[in-house]
Motif scaffolding. Structure first.
Motif, mmCIF file in Angstrom:
data_model
loop_
_atom_site.group_PDB
_atom_site.id
_atom_site.type_symbol
_atom_site.label_atom_id
_atom_site.label_comp_id
_atom_site.label_asym_id
_atom_site.label_seq_id
_atom_site.Cartn_x
_atom_site.Cartn_y
_atom_site.Cartn_z
ATOM 1 N N ALA A 3 0.835 -1.199 0.000
ATOM 2 C CA ALA A 3 0.000 0.000 0.000
ATOM 3 C C ALA A 3 0.872 1.253 0.000
ATOM 4 C CB ALA A 3 -0.927 -0.005 1.209
ATOM 5 N N GLY A 4 1.951 1.232 0.749
ATOM 6 C CA GLY A 4 2.873 2.369 0.761
ATOM 7 C C GLY A 4 3.534 2.574 -0.584
ATOM 8 N N LEU A 5 3.899 1.486 -1.241
ATOM 9 C CA LEU A 5 4.482 1.572 -2.574
ATOM 10 C C LEU A 5 3.472 2.139 -3.565
ATOM 11 C CD1 LEU A 5 6.818 0.981 -4.513
ATOM 12 C CD2 LEU A 5 5.876 -1.310 -4.788
ATOM 13 N N ALA A 6 2.239 1.679 -3.497
ATOM 14 C CA ALA A 6 1.198 2.177 -4.390
ATOM 15 C C ALA A 6 0.936 3.663 -4.150
ATOM 16 C CB ALA A 6 -0.080 1.368 -4.205
ATOM 17 N N LEU A 7 0.911 4.088 -2.883
ATOM 18 C CA LEU A 7 0.687 5.497 -2.586
ATOM 19 C C LEU A 7 1.848 6.370 -3.067
ATOM 20 C CD1 LEU A 7 -0.911 5.426 0.973
ATOM 21 C CD2 LEU A 7 -1.983 6.128 -1.170
ATOM 22 N N SER A 8 3.054 5.830 -3.046
ATOM 23 C CA SER A 8 4.196 6.625 -3.508
ATOM 24 C C SER A 8 4.164 6.839 -5.012
ATOM 25 C CB SER A 8 5.507 5.948 -3.100
ATOM 26 O OG SER A 8 5.705 4.761 -3.851
ATOM 27 N N LEU A 9 3.487 5.970 -5.735
ATOM 28 C CA LEU A 9 3.412 6.102 -7.187
ATOM 29 C C LEU A 9 2.274 7.014 -7.642
ATOM 30 C CD1 LEU A 9 4.125 2.393 -8.167
ATOM 31 C CD2 LEU A 9 5.714 4.322 -8.197
ATOM 32 N N VAL A 10 1.332 7.309 -6.747
ATOM 33 C CA VAL A 10 0.209 8.174 -7.091
ATOM 34 C C VAL A 10 0.693 9.619 -7.070
ATOM 35 C CG1 VAL A 10 -2.063 8.989 -6.348
ATOM 36 C CG2 VAL A 10 -1.476 6.571 -6.146
ATOM 37 N N SER A 11 0.505 10.318 -8.184
ATOM 38 C CA SER A 11 0.919 11.717 -8.225
ATOM 39 C C SER A 11 -0.201 12.597 -7.668
ATOM 40 C CB SER A 11 1.256 12.128 -9.656
ATOM 41 O OG SER A 11 0.116 12.000 -10.473
ATOM 42 N N GLY A 12 0.173 13.759 -7.188
ATOM 43 C CA GLY A 12 -0.824 14.692 -6.682
ATOM 44 C C GLY A 12 -1.001 14.644 -5.177
ATOM 45 N N LEU A 13 -0.433 13.653 -4.508
ATOM 46 C CA LEU A 13 -0.529 13.594 -3.047
ATOM 47 C C LEU A 13 0.510 14.529 -2.441
ATOM 48 C CD1 LEU A 13 -0.947 9.768 -2.398
ATOM 49 C CD2 LEU A 13 -2.686 11.530 -2.286
ATOM 50 N N PRO A 14 0.190 15.168 -1.342
ATOM 51 C CA PRO A 14 1.182 16.055 -0.710
ATOM 52 C C PRO A 14 2.357 15.252 -0.158
ATOM 53 C CG PRO A 14 -0.741 15.820 0.686
ATOM 54 C CD PRO A 14 -1.064 15.132 -0.598
ATOM 55 N N ARG A 15 3.531 15.840 -0.216
ATOM 56 C CA ARG A 15 4.735 15.186 0.282
ATOM 57 C C ARG A 15 4.758 15.296 1.811
ATOM 58 N NH1 ARG A 15 9.826 13.765 -1.746
ATOM 59 N NH2 ARG A 15 11.449 13.938 -0.178
ATOM 60 N N ILE A 16 5.013 14.172 2.461
ATOM 61 C CA ILE A 16 5.065 14.125 3.923
ATOM 62 C C ILE A 16 6.538 14.123 4.340
ATOM 63 C CG2 ILE A 16 4.519 12.786 5.975
ATOM 64 C CD1 ILE A 16 2.136 11.657 4.427
ATOM 65 N N VAL A 17 6.904 15.075 5.165
ATOM 66 C CA VAL A 17 8.281 15.182 5.642
ATOM 67 C C VAL A 17 8.289 14.814 7.119
ATOM 68 C CG1 VAL A 17 10.238 16.711 5.967
ATOM 69 C CG2 VAL A 17 8.769 16.996 3.974
ATOM 70 N N ILE A 18 9.107 13.832 7.459
ATOM 71 C CA ILE A 18 9.203 13.371 8.849
ATOM 72 C C ILE A 18 10.635 13.586 9.325
ATOM 73 C CG2 ILE A 18 8.985 11.407 10.404
ATOM 74 C CD1 ILE A 18 6.948 10.240 8.495
ATOM 75 N N SER A 19 10.775 14.179 10.459
ATOM 76 C CA SER A 19 12.084 14.446 11.038
ATOM 77 C C SER A 19 12.751 13.131 11.461
ATOM 78 C CB SER A 19 11.901 15.354 12.256
ATOM 79 O OG SER A 19 12.945 15.225 13.155
ATOM 80 N N PRO A 20 14.069 13.004 11.264
ATOM 81 C CA PRO A 20 14.771 11.798 11.736
ATOM 82 C C PRO A 20 14.655 11.613 13.254
ATOM 83 C CG PRO A 20 16.161 13.019 10.215
ATOM 84 C CD PRO A 20 14.959 13.861 10.475
ATOM 85 N N ASP A 21 14.579 12.726 13.982
ATOM 86 C CA ASP A 21 14.414 12.620 15.438
ATOM 87 C C ASP A 21 13.099 11.945 15.800
ATOM 88 O OD1 ASP A 21 16.828 13.895 15.846
ATOM 89 O OD2 ASP A 21 15.905 15.890 15.974
ATOM 90 N N LEU A 22 12.072 12.218 15.035
ATOM 91 C CA LEU A 22 10.771 11.597 15.285
ATOM 92 C C LEU A 22 10.822 10.098 15.008
ATOM 93 C CD1 LEU A 22 7.828 12.050 16.063
ATOM 94 C CD2 LEU A 22 7.350 12.433 13.642
ATOM 95 N N ILE A 23 11.529 9.705 13.966
ATOM 96 C CA ILE A 23 11.686 8.283 13.654
ATOM 97 C C ILE A 23 12.388 7.574 14.812
ATOM 98 C CG2 ILE A 23 12.773 6.639 12.089
ATOM 99 C CD1 ILE A 23 10.399 8.067 10.853
#
Length: 54
Positions: A3-23
């Motif tokens: 599902a994550g791979l499929a969502l990454s291929l869909v264009s038009g979705l906003p880019r999600i930025v996650i801080s390395p500290d949060l990970i």
């Protein structure tokens, strides 16, 4: 994962930025906890160098 791979291929979705500290805050404690429970005492003890008397 698919599902994550499929969502990454869909264009038009906003880019999600996650801080390395949060990970680290989310995943590292659970990984360390799991590793602590599965490691034997002998593995733990052998991970430190042996001390030689002075």
């Amino acid at each position: 994962m698919l599902a994550g791979l499929a969502l990454s291929l869909v264009s038009g979705l906003p880019r999600i930025v996650i801080s390395p500290d949060l990970i680290f805050l989310i995943f590292l404690p659970s990984l360390l906890y799991q590793a602590a429970w599965t490691m034997s005492y002998h593995q733990y003890q052998s991970s430190f160098p042996s001390r030689q008397p002075d």
